[in-house]
Design a protein around this motif. Structure first.
Motif, mmCIF file in Angstrom:
data_model
loop_
_atom_site.group_PDB
_atom_site.id
_atom_site.type_symbol
_atom_site.label_atom_id
_atom_site.label_comp_id
_atom_site.label_asym_id
_atom_site.label_seq_id
_atom_site.Cartn_x
_atom_site.Cartn_y
_atom_site.Cartn_z
ATOM 1 N N THR A 72 0.841 -1.191 0.000
ATOM 2 C CA THR A 72 0.000 0.000 0.000
ATOM 3 C C THR A 72 0.880 1.246 0.000
ATOM 4 O O THR A 72 2.108 1.162 0.068
ATOM 5 N N ALA A 73 0.249 2.391 -0.029
ATOM 6 C CA ALA A 73 0.998 3.650 -0.025
ATOM 7 C C ALA A 73 1.788 3.821 1.262
ATOM 8 O O ALA A 73 2.864 4.450 1.279
ATOM 9 N N ASN A 74 1.286 3.255 2.364
ATOM 10 C CA ASN A 74 1.927 3.440 3.662
ATOM 11 C C ASN A 74 2.653 2.192 4.167
ATOM 12 O O ASN A 74 3.191 2.211 5.277
ATOM 13 N N GLY A 75 2.634 1.129 3.389
ATOM 14 C CA GLY A 75 3.289 -0.079 3.871
ATOM 15 C C GLY A 75 2.688 -1.327 3.270
ATOM 16 O O GLY A 75 2.693 -1.523 2.054
ATOM 17 N N TRP A 76 2.066 -2.161 4.142
ATOM 18 C CA TRP A 76 1.566 -3.460 3.717
ATOM 19 C C TRP A 76 0.224 -3.764 4.368
ATOM 20 O O TRP A 76 -0.050 -3.344 5.500
ATOM 21 N N SER A 77 -0.605 -4.487 3.635
ATOM 22 C CA SER A 77 -1.910 -4.889 4.128
ATOM 23 C C SER A 77 -2.100 -6.381 3.892
ATOM 24 O O SER A 77 -1.723 -6.900 2.837
ATOM 25 N N ALA A 78 -2.662 -7.068 4.882
ATOM 26 C CA ALA A 78 -2.933 -8.499 4.763
ATOM 27 C C ALA A 78 -4.397 -8.759 5.041
ATOM 28 O O ALA A 78 -5.008 -8.115 5.910
ATOM 29 N N GLU A 79 -4.960 -9.709 4.308
ATOM 30 C CA GLU A 79 -6.351 -10.106 4.507
ATOM 31 C C GLU A 79 -6.383 -11.376 5.345
ATOM 32 O O GLU A 79 -5.832 -12.410 4.951
ATOM 33 N N ILE A 80 -7.026 -11.309 6.511
ATOM 34 C CA ILE A 80 -7.140 -12.466 7.402
ATOM 35 C C ILE A 80 -8.592 -12.604 7.823
ATOM 36 O O ILE A 80 -9.150 -11.716 8.485
ATOM 37 N N GLY A 81 -9.191 -13.712 7.417
ATOM 38 C CA GLY A 81 -10.577 -13.951 7.789
ATOM 39 C C GLY A 81 -11.534 -12.873 7.330
ATOM 40 O O GLY A 81 -12.480 -12.529 8.039
ATOM 41 N N GLY A 82 -11.281 -12.316 6.160
ATOM 42 C CA GLY A 82 -12.153 -11.277 5.620
ATOM 43 C C GLY A 82 -11.884 -9.893 6.155
ATOM 44 O O GLY A 82 -12.550 -8.930 5.748
ATOM 45 N N LYS A 83 -10.929 -9.760 7.045
ATOM 46 C CA LYS A 83 -10.575 -8.458 7.597
ATOM 47 C C LYS A 83 -9.180 -8.066 7.149
ATOM 48 O O LYS A 83 -8.320 -8.908 6.941
ATOM 49 N N SER A 84 -8.964 -6.766 7.031
ATOM 50 C CA SER A 84 -7.687 -6.248 6.581
ATOM 51 C C SER A 84 -6.921 -5.668 7.762
ATOM 52 O O SER A 84 -7.493 -4.955 8.588
ATOM 53 N N ILE A 85 -5.630 -6.028 7.860
ATOM 54 C CA ILE A 85 -4.770 -5.405 8.862
ATOM 55 C C ILE A 85 -3.575 -4.787 8.135
ATOM 56 O O ILE A 85 -3.118 -5.306 7.115
ATOM 57 N N ALA A 86 -3.103 -3.667 8.668
ATOM 58 C CA ALA A 86 -2.078 -2.905 7.978
ATOM 59 C C ALA A 86 -0.864 -2.700 8.870
ATOM 60 O O ALA A 86 -0.974 -2.661 10.103
ATOM 61 N N ALA A 87 0.293 -2.559 8.233
ATOM 62 C CA ALA A 87 1.533 -2.290 8.951
ATOM 63 C C ALA A 87 2.506 -1.619 8.001
ATOM 64 O O ALA A 87 2.364 -1.682 6.777
ATOM 65 N N ARG A 88 3.509 -0.979 8.581
ATOM 66 C CA ARG A 88 4.496 -0.286 7.763
ATOM 67 C C ARG A 88 5.479 -1.264 7.108
ATOM 68 O O ARG A 88 5.989 -0.998 6.025
ATOM 69 N N GLN A 89 5.762 -2.370 7.790
ATOM 70 C CA GLN A 89 6.655 -3.383 7.250
ATOM 71 C C GLN A 89 5.987 -4.741 7.387
ATOM 72 O O GLN A 89 5.103 -4.926 8.229
ATOM 73 N N ALA A 90 6.442 -5.691 6.590
ATOM 74 C CA ALA A 90 5.906 -7.049 6.650
ATOM 75 C C ALA A 90 7.055 -8.052 6.583
ATOM 76 O O ALA A 90 8.073 -7.809 5.934
ATOM 77 N N VAL A 91 6.859 -9.178 7.274
ATOM 78 C CA VAL A 91 7.823 -10.274 7.263
ATOM 79 C C VAL A 91 7.102 -11.547 6.851
ATOM 80 O O VAL A 91 6.033 -11.864 7.399
ATOM 81 N N ILE A 92 7.679 -12.266 5.909
ATOM 82 C CA ILE A 92 7.154 -13.569 5.511
ATOM 83 C C ILE A 92 8.029 -14.636 6.156
ATOM 84 O O ILE A 92 9.201 -14.770 5.820
ATOM 85 N N ALA A 93 7.457 -15.338 7.119
ATOM 86 C CA ALA A 93 8.167 -16.397 7.842
ATOM 87 C C ALA A 93 7.291 -17.645 7.856
ATOM 88 O O ALA A 93 7.085 -18.266 8.895
ATOM 89 N N LEU A 94 6.785 -18.002 6.698
ATOM 90 C CA LEU A 94 5.785 -19.048 6.560
ATOM 91 C C LEU A 94 6.363 -20.424 6.253
ATOM 92 O O LEU A 94 5.611 -21.348 5.946
ATOM 93 N N GLY A 95 7.674 -20.554 6.330
ATOM 94 C CA GLY A 95 8.266 -21.863 6.086
ATOM 95 C C GLY A 95 7.858 -22.423 4.740
ATOM 96 O O GLY A 95 7.934 -21.738 3.712
ATOM 97 N N PRO A 96 7.370 -23.674 4.693
ATOM 98 C CA PRO A 96 7.031 -24.290 3.408
ATOM 99 C C PRO A 96 5.841 -23.650 2.708
ATOM 100 O O PRO A 96 5.605 -23.923 1.530
ATOM 101 N N TRP A 97 5.084 -22.809 3.421
ATOM 102 C CA TRP A 97 3.937 -22.132 2.815
ATOM 103 C C TRP A 97 4.298 -20.758 2.246
ATOM 104 O O TRP A 97 3.458 -20.087 1.669
#
Length: 417
Positions: free
Chosen positions: A230-255
């Motif tokens: 996004t313009a301000n960082g990152w957004s994730a969709e979880i269970g139909g809801k959106s949460i936002a943060a300035r930075q994101a980390v992907i630590a999902l292992g095999p996923w």
């Protein structure tokens, strides 16, 4: 808006969150499962300080034939998965050549060197619940033939001379004195003295998660169906809801590929699946310390739930149906050495180790996106390296000098950069 959203609540995600919270960042952790209930839960429970040499692809004809003909317990493959696995496995074979492998070890050893340091930090901070799970004795790499014990002792001396790794060679009498319930069939063992072992890996990760919460971290249970810049960082969709943060980390292992490929990163990742089962013992016979039987290819460890047998590597599709053939072979071999009793679990546990062709994890900023970081691909050493990876990611994300050089672990090495 939080400072950071972390996708994946295994040991890498939790550790990254702890290190970021200590640096004053606000953190939300997201996972479809309870924290620490996937690959972090089912391993052999070793913090492998001695593991300066990651597992190379076998290059000798005898081992290749054993795997190819499904005679090996240490490794097997699912034929239907081979077309997709072939390209990364070919590169894995190439990176395992002596010349390439020496360079891998040079880069990998300093990372392993952070393992005990960073786990010790977390264990102290997590308190008695974590401390009571730890043994500082080390573990036994046991051999059935004197020739292979002698050969391994030579390698151990080399690791001692080059990296300062502690060990001692135990003959059968010395091993039997430490493990009186062993039945025989072994000529001796390498006692690796630097590593620590954990009698319940899942419980240790849970203790780390409680530390994460104590420091002010938030957890949302749900599958992240999308990660969007996004313009301000990152957004994730979880269970139909959106949460936002300035930075994101992907630590999902095999996923991780499920998210990374949507962002345009197609990496040559593959999985090595593994299984475990718990057993009681005949007459309450004790196994005091973890024992690895490399000539067959399994580990046998005393755990809170019983004696845990963990298998070698299965090269298969991540989500394919379980095929615990290796577990049956490992159990049969273990009964030759130790008085195992009945199985305690209703079915074998299955997990997937996320791997890279050069045997080194990705600990990196994503090269084409601002504010996106990745910690994946730890293969057999995810439990060992989780806190060290979290430390390095948090340092990189906050602009600090990193504890070791993380250039060898950058994502660009798989992207022609």
């Amino acid at each position: 808006m939080d400072d950071v959203i972390i996708l994946g609540a295994g040991i890498v995600g939790i550790a990254t969150g702890i290190h970021l919270l200590r640096r004053g960042r606000s953190v939300t952790l997201v996972d479809k499962s309870e924290p620490g209930h996937e690959t972090s839960f089912g391993n052999a429970g070793i913090i492998q300080r001695e593991g300066v040499r990651p597992h190379p692809f076998p290059r000798d004809l005898q081992t290749l034939l054993q795997v190819g003909l499904h005679l090996s317990t240490a490794a097997r493959y699912e034929p239907l998965a081979l077309p997709k696995l072939a390209p990364p496995l070919l590169r894995y074979w190439w990176e395992s050549s002596p010349e390439h492998y020496r360079k891998v070890v040079e880069s990998y050893a300093p990372l392993i060197g952070r393992s005990i340091i960073t786990h010790s930090d977390f264990i102290e901070a997590a308190g008695p619940a974590a401390e009571k799970l730890i043994s500082r004795y080390g573990w036994h790499l046991a051999f059935r033939s004197p020739e292979k014990l002698e050969k391994e002792a030579g390698k151990a001396q080399g690791d001692h001379d080059q990296f300062g790794i502690g060990y001692e060679v135990l003959d059968w009498a010395a091993l039997k004195a430490v493990e009186p319930a062993l039945l025989g069939g072994l000529t001796g063992a390498i006692h690796w003295t630097d590593p620590w072992t954990v009698k319940d890996p899942g419980a240790l990760v849970e203790a780390y998660f409680r530390l994460f919460e104590t420091l002010g971290g938030s957890f949302i249970r749900g599958a992240a169906t999308g990660l969007t810049q996004t313009a301000n960082g990152w957004s994730a969709e979880i269970g139909g809801k959106s949460i936002a943060a300035r930075q994101a980390v992907i630590a999902l292992g095999p996923w991780a590929p499920d998210v990374l490929e949507k962002l345009g990163y197609r990496l040559p990742l593959f999985v090595k699946r593994g299984y475990h089962m718990h057993y009681d013992t005949e007459g309450g016979a004790p196994l005091n310390h973890l024992l690895l039987d490399p000539e067959v290819g399994y580990a046998m460890a005393p755990m809170a739930r019983g004696i845990r047998i963990t298998t070698g590597a299965e090269f298969a599709a991540r989500d394919a149906a379980p095929t615990p053939i290796q577990l049956g072979k490992a159990e049969q071999a273990a009964r030759e050495l130790f008085p195992l009793g009945r199985r305690l679990d209703p079915q074998p546990w299955k997990g997937a180790r996320p791997c890279t062709p050069d045997m080194m994890p990705i600990i990196s900023k994503a090269p084409r996106h601002e504010g996106l970081f990745v910690g994946i691909g730890h293969a057999h050493h995810g439990f060992t390296l989780g806190p060290a990876t979290g430390e390095l990611l948090a340092q990189a994300m906050t602009g600090e000098p990193t504890a070791i050089d993380i250039k060898p672990f950058r994502m660009e090495r798989f992207m022609g950069g």
